[in-house]
Design an enzyme around this catalytic site. Structure first.
Site, PDB file in Angstrom:
ATOM      1  N   LYS A  66      -0.453   4.930   4.996  1.00 38.90           N
ATOM      2  CA  LYS A  66      -0.965   3.782   5.110  1.00 38.90           C
ATOM      3  C   LYS A  66      -0.580   3.479   6.830  1.00 38.90           C
ATOM      4  O   LYS A  66       0.102   4.070   6.879  1.00 38.90           O
ATOM      5  CB  LYS A  66      -0.907   2.425   4.554  1.00 38.90           C
TER       6      LYS A  66
ATOM      7  N   HIS B 165       1.003  -0.656  -0.059  1.00 37.07           N
ATOM      8  CA  HIS B 165      -0.189   0.119  -0.222  1.00 37.07           C
ATOM      9  C   HIS B 165       0.770   1.011  -0.333  1.00 37.07           C
ATOM     10  O   HIS B 165       2.026   1.515   0.345  1.00 37.07           O
ATOM     11  CB  HIS B 165      -1.224  -0.272   0.728  1.00 37.07           C
TER      12      HIS B 165
HETATM   13  P1  NAD Z   1      -6.906   8.915   5.252  1.00 36.56           P
HETATM   14  O1  NAD Z   1      -6.440   9.272   6.495  1.00 36.56           O
HETATM   15  O2  NAD Z   1      -6.694   9.803   4.003  1.00 36.56           O
HETATM   16  O3  NAD Z   1      -8.385   9.751   5.606  1.00 36.56           O
HETATM   17  C1  NAD Z   1      -8.825   9.745   6.914  1.00 36.56           C
HETATM   18  C2  NAD Z   1     -10.037  10.535   7.768  1.00 36.56           C
HETATM   19  O4  NAD Z   1     -10.550  10.039   8.548  1.00 36.56           O
HETATM   20  C3  NAD Z   1      -9.125  11.722   7.681  1.00 36.56           C
HETATM   21  O5  NAD Z   1     -10.038  13.052   7.285  1.00 36.56           O
HETATM   22  C4  NAD Z   1      -9.163  12.279   9.376  1.00 36.56           C
HETATM   23  O6  NAD Z   1      -9.432  13.350   9.504  1.00 36.56           O
HETATM   24  C5  NAD Z   1     -10.888  11.568   9.556  1.00 36.56           C
HETATM   25  N1  NAD Z   1     -10.597  10.901  11.013  1.00 36.56           N
HETATM   26  C6  NAD Z   1      -9.983  10.757  11.901  1.00 36.56           C
HETATM   27  N2  NAD Z   1      -9.867  10.534  12.906  1.00 36.56           N
HETATM   28  C7  NAD Z   1     -12.038  10.768  12.878  1.00 36.56           C
HETATM   29  C8  NAD Z   1     -12.991  10.752  13.237  1.00 36.56           C
HETATM   30  N3  NAD Z   1     -12.420  10.404  14.612  1.00 36.56           N
HETATM   31  N4  NAD Z   1     -13.945  11.079  13.487  1.00 36.56           N
HETATM   32  C9  NAD Z   1     -14.409  11.466  12.063  1.00 36.56           C
HETATM   33  N5  NAD Z   1     -13.095  10.978  10.327  1.00 36.56           N
HETATM   34  C10 NAD Z   1     -12.194  10.652  11.373  1.00 36.56           C
HETATM   35  O7  NAD Z   1      -7.060   7.841   5.104  1.00 36.56           O
HETATM   36  P2  NAD Z   1      -8.206   7.024   4.031  1.00 36.56           P
HETATM   37  O8  NAD Z   1      -6.720   5.548   3.259  1.00 36.56           O
HETATM   38  O9  NAD Z   1      -8.830   7.750   3.600  1.00 36.56           O
HETATM   39  O10 NAD Z   1      -8.252   5.342   4.805  1.00 36.56           O
HETATM   40  C11 NAD Z   1      -9.411   5.834   5.657  1.00 36.56           C
HETATM   41  C12 NAD Z   1      -9.791   4.025   6.591  1.00 36.56           C
HETATM   42  O11 NAD Z   1     -10.329   2.875   5.257  1.00 36.56           O
HETATM   43  C13 NAD Z   1      -8.445   3.515   6.715  1.00 36.56           C
HETATM   44  O12 NAD Z   1      -8.645   2.664   7.836  1.00 36.56           O
HETATM   45  C14 NAD Z   1      -8.526   2.896   5.593  1.00 36.56           C
HETATM   46  O13 NAD Z   1      -6.990   1.825   5.604  1.00 36.56           O
HETATM   47  C15 NAD Z   1      -9.823   2.597   5.431  1.00 36.56           C
HETATM   48  N6  NAD Z   1      -9.891   1.557   3.800  1.00 36.56           N
HETATM   49  C16 NAD Z   1     -11.270   0.976   3.832  1.00 36.56           C
HETATM   50  C17 NAD Z   1     -10.794   0.120   2.759  1.00 36.56           C
HETATM   51  C18 NAD Z   1     -12.493  -1.093   2.498  1.00 36.56           C
HETATM   52  O14 NAD Z   1     -12.389  -1.388   1.389  1.00 36.56           O
HETATM   53  N7  NAD Z   1     -12.603  -1.574   3.389  1.00 36.56           N
HETATM   54  C19 NAD Z   1     -10.670   1.010   1.423  1.00 36.56           C
HETATM   55  C20 NAD Z   1      -9.548   1.699   1.757  1.00 36.56           C
HETATM   56  C21 NAD Z   1      -9.142   2.239   2.294  1.00 36.56           C
END
Ligand code: NAD
Length: 243
Positions: A136, A132
């Protein structure tokens, strides 16, 4: 009436992809929230919650979903096994889709991995490799964790069989172990390979994501599906009818 979606983690990479894809699909994000925003304030006018934020946000968000009886789609990863087991019990009180990966291709990879693990005996060494982007925050990925769970289930092994990377004088590989290796770098959206290696042949099942739109489309499909389901925890295999 179009669904009113509350998107949690809206300023993140996935949040932005979901908002963009919702627009393309004619769906509306009623509330785009991020850290520090007041989720409870928006829940009365919300039909379904989509969460792609931080594992630290999940307990409070689930409590609110249960209190307000709102269906929820959870894409956030990074929970420990104990945390997840505890949260699953709460999640089951409302309709909930919880998936480590929302892509159709990866969900097919899950099904193929189950089949390969069942057909190929323990003389086929199983290893999972994931890569990734450099930003991440958790490892191994939620998708890799699900692939490992499937292999362990099919081989009737428990988590003590897992080997997270290897270093030093590890000794020869034992038949009962399952390796997991997490690579990080650049802007890789998400690569997963499941390898079954025997003496004389090797099978590799690989999925490579090149656009977050695949997860966004899957999460929005899950949101449209979950609003019609009774309380319980579902995964993407349920949404896609792959079970
Ligand atoms: P990222 O770091 O770009 O974004 C995360 C966002 O969440 C940020 O804007 C942050 O400010 C916000 N955040 C943090 N704490 C928070 C809270 N308490 N309340 C509300 N918002 C909050 O990360 P990303 O790449 O967008 O990924 C987000 C999550 O999704 C990660 O856990 C990642 O592993 C997961 N993900 C899952 C899939 C899937 O298919 N299930 C795919 C991609 C990413």
């Amino acid at each position: 009436m179009p669904l009113s979606i509350l998107l949690n983690g809206a300023k993140g990479r996935m949040g932005e992809a979901i908002a963009r894809t919702a627009g393309e699909l004619g769906l509306s994000i009623g509330a785009a929230l991020d850290a520090g925003d007041d989720v409870a304030h928006h829940l009365p006018t919300t039909d379904v919650i989509i969460d792609f934020s931080s594992h630290r946000a999940t307990p409070a968000l689930l409590d609110l979903a249960v209190t307000h009886r709102k269906p929820i789609v959870i894409g956030t990863t990074g929970h420990s096994a104990d945390e997840k087991a505890h949260l699953m019990k709460i999640a089951g009180k409302v309709p909930c889709v919880w998936a480590g990966n929302f892509s159709v291709g990866v969900n097919l990879l899950f099904a193929l991995t189950r089949r390969a693990s069942a057909v190929l005996g323990s003389d086929y060494d199983a290893e999972v490799v994931e890569m990734h982007h450099r930003f991440k925050k958790d490892a191994p990925s939620g998708t890799a964790a699900r692939l490992l769970e499937i292999i362990l289930e099919e081989r009737k092994l428990d988590a003590s069989a897992l080997r997270h990377g290897r270093e030093g004088i590890t000794g020869e590989r034992t038949a009962g172990e399952v390796g997991i290796h997490a690579l990080r770098g650049g802007d890789v959206v998400g690569d997963h390979t499941v390898m079954f290696a025997a003496l004389g042949e090797r099978i590799e099942l690989t999925h490579k994501a090149s656009d977050r739109g695949i997860f966004a489309r899957g999460a929005l499909r899950a949101a449209q599906w979950i609003v019609h389901q009774p309380a319980g925890v579902y995964d993407m295999q349920d949404v896609l009818g792959l079970k």
